[in-house]
Write a protein that holds these residues in place. Structure first.
Motif, PDB file in Angstrom:
ATOM      1  N   VAL A   1      -0.358   3.215 -13.449  1.00 53.67           N
ATOM      2  CA  VAL A   1      -0.677   2.135 -14.386  1.00 53.67           C
ATOM      3  C   VAL A   1      -1.016   0.880 -13.592  1.00 53.67           C
ATOM      4  O   VAL A   1      -0.567   0.704 -12.454  1.00 53.67           O
ATOM      5  CB  VAL A   1       0.479   1.830 -15.360  1.00 53.67           C
ATOM      6  N   HIS A   2      -1.806   0.020 -14.203  1.00 51.68           N
ATOM      7  CA  HIS A   2      -2.194  -1.233 -13.568  1.00 51.68           C
ATOM      8  C   HIS A   2      -1.772  -2.427 -14.423  1.00 51.68           C
ATOM      9  O   HIS A   2      -1.857  -2.381 -15.650  1.00 51.68           O
ATOM     10  CB  HIS A   2      -3.704  -1.293 -13.340  1.00 51.68           C
ATOM     11  N   GLY A   3      -1.331  -3.481 -13.738  1.00 50.11           N
ATOM     12  CA  GLY A   3      -0.970  -4.715 -14.418  1.00 50.11           C
ATOM     13  C   GLY A   3      -0.016  -5.535 -13.579  1.00 50.11           C
ATOM     14  O   GLY A   3       0.807  -4.983 -12.843  1.00 50.11           O
ATOM     15  N   ALA A   4      -0.124  -6.843 -13.695  1.00 49.73           N
ATOM     16  CA  ALA A   4       0.758  -7.736 -12.950  1.00 49.73           C
ATOM     17  C   ALA A   4       2.028  -8.060 -13.726  1.00 49.73           C
ATOM     18  O   ALA A   4       2.988  -8.580 -13.163  1.00 49.73           O
ATOM     19  CB  ALA A   4       0.022  -9.033 -12.601  1.00 49.73           C
ATOM     20  N   LYS A   5       2.054  -7.748 -15.010  1.00 49.32           N
ATOM     21  CA  LYS A   5       3.230  -7.946 -15.843  1.00 49.32           C
ATOM     22  C   LYS A   5       3.229  -6.907 -16.952  1.00 49.32           C
ATOM     23  O   LYS A   5       2.174  -6.303 -17.248  1.00 49.32           O
ATOM     24  CB  LYS A   5       3.266  -9.367 -16.396  1.00 49.32           C
ATOM     25  N   PRO A   6       4.381  -6.661 -17.584  1.00 50.67           N
ATOM     26  CA  PRO A   6       4.471  -5.578 -18.569  1.00 50.67           C
ATOM     27  C   PRO A   6       3.417  -5.635 -19.671  1.00 50.67           C
ATOM     28  O   PRO A   6       2.876  -4.588 -20.060  1.00 50.67           O
ATOM     29  CB  PRO A   6       5.886  -5.760 -19.136  1.00 50.67           C
ATOM     30  N   SER A   7       3.115  -6.808 -20.149  1.00 44.43           N
ATOM     31  CA  SER A   7       2.122  -6.914 -21.231  1.00 44.43           C
ATOM     32  C   SER A   7       0.752  -6.428 -20.775  1.00 44.43           C
ATOM     33  O   SER A   7      -0.023  -5.872 -21.569  1.00 44.43           O
ATOM     34  CB  SER A   7       2.027  -8.366 -21.728  1.00 44.43           C
ATOM     35  N   GLU A   8       0.434  -6.617 -19.492  1.00 44.90           N
ATOM     36  CA  GLU A   8      -0.841  -6.123 -18.967  1.00 44.90           C
ATOM     37  C   GLU A   8      -0.823  -4.603 -18.821  1.00 44.90           C
ATOM     38  O   GLU A   8      -1.834  -3.941 -19.052  1.00 44.90           O
ATOM     39  CB  GLU A   8      -1.150  -6.789 -17.624  1.00 44.90           C
TER      40      GLU A   8
ATOM     41  N   SER B   1       5.916  11.554 -10.668  1.00 42.17           N
ATOM     42  CA  SER B   1       5.976  10.185 -10.174  1.00 42.17           C
ATOM     43  C   SER B   1       5.166   9.288 -11.101  1.00 42.17           C
ATOM     44  O   SER B   1       4.197   9.718 -11.722  1.00 42.17           O
ATOM     45  CB  SER B   1       5.404  10.102  -8.756  1.00 42.17           C
ATOM     46  N   VAL B   2       5.601   8.033 -11.181  1.00 41.36           N
ATOM     47  CA  VAL B   2       4.874   7.001 -11.907  1.00 41.36           C
ATOM     48  C   VAL B   2       4.663   5.842 -10.950  1.00 41.36           C
ATOM     49  O   VAL B   2       5.628   5.339 -10.358  1.00 41.36           O
ATOM     50  CB  VAL B   2       5.654   6.539 -13.152  1.00 41.36           C
ATOM     51  N   ILE B   3       3.413   5.443 -10.767  1.00 42.12           N
ATOM     52  CA  ILE B   3       3.080   4.397  -9.815  1.00 42.12           C
ATOM     53  C   ILE B   3       2.533   3.190 -10.560  1.00 42.12           C
ATOM     54  O   ILE B   3       1.635   3.317 -11.393  1.00 42.12           O
ATOM     55  CB  ILE B   3       2.016   4.885  -8.797  1.00 42.12           C
ATOM     56  N   SER B   4       3.065   2.022 -10.237  1.00 38.13           N
ATOM     57  CA  SER B   4       2.628   0.784 -10.883  1.00 38.13           C
ATOM     58  C   SER B   4       2.080  -0.176  -9.832  1.00 38.13           C
ATOM     59  O   SER B   4       2.697  -0.383  -8.792  1.00 38.13           O
ATOM     60  CB  SER B   4       3.804   0.134 -11.620  1.00 38.13           C
ATOM     61  N   ALA B   5       0.912  -0.750 -10.110  1.00 38.41           N
ATOM     62  CA  ALA B   5       0.314  -1.687  -9.166  1.00 38.41           C
ATOM     63  C   ALA B   5      -0.465  -2.759  -9.902  1.00 38.41           C
ATOM     64  O   ALA B   5      -0.969  -2.529 -11.007  1.00 38.41           O
ATOM     65  CB  ALA B   5      -0.621  -0.968  -8.208  1.00 38.41           C
TER      66      ALA B   5
ATOM     67  N   GLY C   1       0.787  -1.231   0.000  1.00 40.06           N
ATOM     68  CA  GLY C   1       0.000   0.000   0.000  1.00 40.06           C
ATOM     69  C   GLY C   1       0.817   1.278   0.000  1.00 40.06           C
ATOM     70  O   GLY C   1       0.284   2.345   0.297  1.00 40.06           O
ATOM     71  N   GLY C   2       2.120   1.198  -0.333  1.00 41.05           N
ATOM     72  CA  GLY C   2       2.947   2.394  -0.348  1.00 41.05           C
ATOM     73  C   GLY C   2       4.146   2.226  -1.259  1.00 41.05           C
ATOM     74  O   GLY C   2       4.278   1.235  -1.980  1.00 41.05           O
ATOM     75  N   VAL C   3       5.032   3.229  -1.234  1.00 39.73           N
ATOM     76  CA  VAL C   3       6.267   3.175  -2.013  1.00 39.73           C
ATOM     77  C   VAL C   3       7.094   1.983  -1.554  1.00 39.73           C
ATOM     78  O   VAL C   3       7.187   1.705  -0.356  1.00 39.73           O
ATOM     79  CB  VAL C   3       7.067   4.477  -1.838  1.00 39.73           C
ATOM     80  N   CYS C   4       7.706   1.267  -2.481  1.00 39.97           N
ATOM     81  CA  CYS C   4       8.480   0.076  -2.108  1.00 39.97           C
ATOM     82  C   CYS C   4       9.656   0.462  -1.211  1.00 39.97           C
ATOM     83  O   CYS C   4      10.170   1.579  -1.276  1.00 39.97           O
ATOM     84  CB  CYS C   4       8.943  -0.683  -3.338  1.00 39.97           C
ATOM     85  N   GLY C   5      10.093  -0.476  -0.366  1.00 43.52           N
ATOM     86  CA  GLY C   5      11.089  -0.191   0.663  1.00 43.52           C
ATOM     87  C   GLY C   5      12.393   0.363   0.138  1.00 43.52           C
ATOM     88  O   GLY C   5      12.950   1.320   0.686  1.00 43.52           O
TER      89      GLY C   5
ATOM     90  N   ARG D   1      -3.188  -3.946  -8.521  1.00 46.37           N
ATOM     91  CA  ARG D   1      -4.594  -3.620  -8.322  1.00 46.37           C
ATOM     92  C   ARG D   1      -4.814  -2.364  -7.487  1.00 46.37           C
ATOM     93  O   ARG D   1      -5.397  -1.405  -7.961  1.00 46.37           O
ATOM     94  CB  ARG D   1      -5.308  -4.812  -7.677  1.00 46.37           C
ATOM     95  N   ALA D   2      -4.357  -2.359  -6.221  1.00 44.60           N
ATOM     96  CA  ALA D   2      -4.725  -1.267  -5.313  1.00 44.60           C
ATOM     97  C   ALA D   2      -3.496  -0.638  -4.662  1.00 44.60           C
ATOM     98  O   ALA D   2      -2.375  -1.087  -4.843  1.00 44.60           O
ATOM     99  CB  ALA D   2      -5.678  -1.784  -4.237  1.00 44.60           C
ATOM    100  N   GLY D   3      -3.751   0.425  -3.881  1.00 44.64           N
ATOM    101  CA  GLY D   3      -2.686   1.112  -3.155  1.00 44.64           C
ATOM    102  C   GLY D   3      -2.029   2.232  -3.936  1.00 44.64           C
ATOM    103  O   GLY D   3      -1.085   2.857  -3.461  1.00 44.64           O
ATOM    104  N   THR D   4      -2.537   2.505  -5.136  1.00 44.07           N
ATOM    105  CA  THR D   4      -1.863   3.455  -6.017  1.00 44.07           C
ATOM    106  C   THR D   4      -1.958   4.898  -5.531  1.00 44.07           C
ATOM    107  O   THR D   4      -0.945   5.611  -5.512  1.00 44.07           O
ATOM    108  CB  THR D   4      -2.463   3.371  -7.424  1.00 44.07           C
ATOM    109  N   THR D   5      -3.154   5.351  -5.151  1.00 38.75           N
ATOM    110  CA  THR D   5      -3.283   6.759  -4.779  1.00 38.75           C
ATOM    111  C   THR D   5      -2.558   7.074  -3.469  1.00 38.75           C
ATOM    112  O   THR D   5      -1.993   8.159  -3.307  1.00 38.75           O
ATOM    113  CB  THR D   5      -4.763   7.173  -4.672  1.00 38.75           C
ATOM    114  N   ALA D   6      -2.532   6.128  -2.547  1.00 39.96           N
ATOM    115  CA  ALA D   6      -1.774   6.331  -1.305  1.00 39.96           C
ATOM    116  C   ALA D   6      -0.283   6.448  -1.612  1.00 39.96           C
ATOM    117  O   ALA D   6       0.431   7.267  -1.016  1.00 39.96           O
ATOM    118  CB  ALA D   6      -2.024   5.178  -0.345  1.00 39.96           C
ATOM    119  N   THR D   7       0.195   5.633  -2.533  1.00 41.03           N
ATOM    120  CA  THR D   7       1.602   5.675  -2.934  1.00 41.03           C
ATOM    121  C   THR D   7       1.916   6.977  -3.651  1.00 41.03           C
ATOM    122  O   THR D   7       2.974   7.582  -3.437  1.00 41.03           O
ATOM    123  CB  THR D   7       1.926   4.471  -3.833  1.00 41.03           C
TER     124      THR D   7
END
Length: 210
Positions: free
Chosen positions: A155-162, A119-123, A87-91, A125-131
């Motif tokens: 952007v949303h996706g579990a892998k680059p193609s998504e 900033s560019v946020i990738s997820a 739910g936030g910026v990665c460690g 599914r969720a946690g993007t706006t908090a990040t």
């Protein structure tokens, strides 16, 4: 003019990279050069508040943070990308930003002063706006004009193609790149017309961070 795209993901060519590249292509089409800086996968220590940066102008820990600081002054703008972790910026990216900006601020480097940033946020599914909220606080503290897009820069996706199939997300990246290019060109004209940056006041850091 050059913009540095900073990839804070542990996956060098993953979803965050895919989004950053779309921003980069838009910048390139608008005559702005870009490079990508990947923070890597080695552990990045957090700031210890030792204040060695006051004199050194960079961090006491000589790792990817100092590699970034060594080149940051050569760039006119920045785009920082991070995946969402818990739910936030990665460690790794959090420690990276803590130390890079703190060392520059305390050491008087002025590598980032009034340079445009986004900033560019990738997820998945969720946690993007908090990040998005979390990472943009760094830029506001550093007097960096934050460049926006038509929507949150997410952007949303579990892998680059998504991510590539996230039509609205990728369009948001392109608009971001075009907006940053416009800002950089306006700033360049202003500087050529003799409009200097605002005079800076000395800041008292006694009770500032740590």
């Amino acid at each position: 003019m050059k913009v540095l795209l900073v990839n804070g993901s542990p996956h060098k060519n993953g979803c965050t990279h895919t989004a950053l590249c779309e921003v980069g292509r838009a910048l390139n089409r608008n005559e702005i050069d870009t490079d990508i800086f990947w923070i890597g996968v080695k552990p990045i220590a957090g700031c210890t508040g030792c204040h060695a940066c006051d004199k050194k102008g960079k961090c006491v820990f000589n790792d990817t943070v100092n590699e970034f600081l060594d080149i940051a002054g050569d760039y006119d703008g920045f785009v920082f990308g991070t995946p969402v972790h818990w739910g936030g910026v990665c460690g790794g990216m959090t420690s990276f930003l803590d130390r890079a900006f703190y060392a520059d601020l305390r050491g008087g480097g002025n590598r980032f002063l009034l340079k445009p940033v986004a900033s560019v946020i990738s997820a998945r599914r969720a946690g993007t706006t908090a990040t998005w909220d979390q990472i943009n606080k760094y830029f506001a503290l550093m007097q960096m004009p934050i460049i926006s897009s038509r929507y949150w820069t997410i952007v949303h996706g579990a892998k680059p193609s998504e991510v590539e199939r996230d039509i609205e997300g990728m369009q948001t990246m392109r608009i971001l790149g075009k907006n940053m290019a416009y800002f950089l060109k306006c700033k360049d004209v202003a500087m050529k017309m003799g409009i200097s940056l605002p005079e800076q006041e000395q800041v008292e850091y006694t009770n500032f961070i740590h």
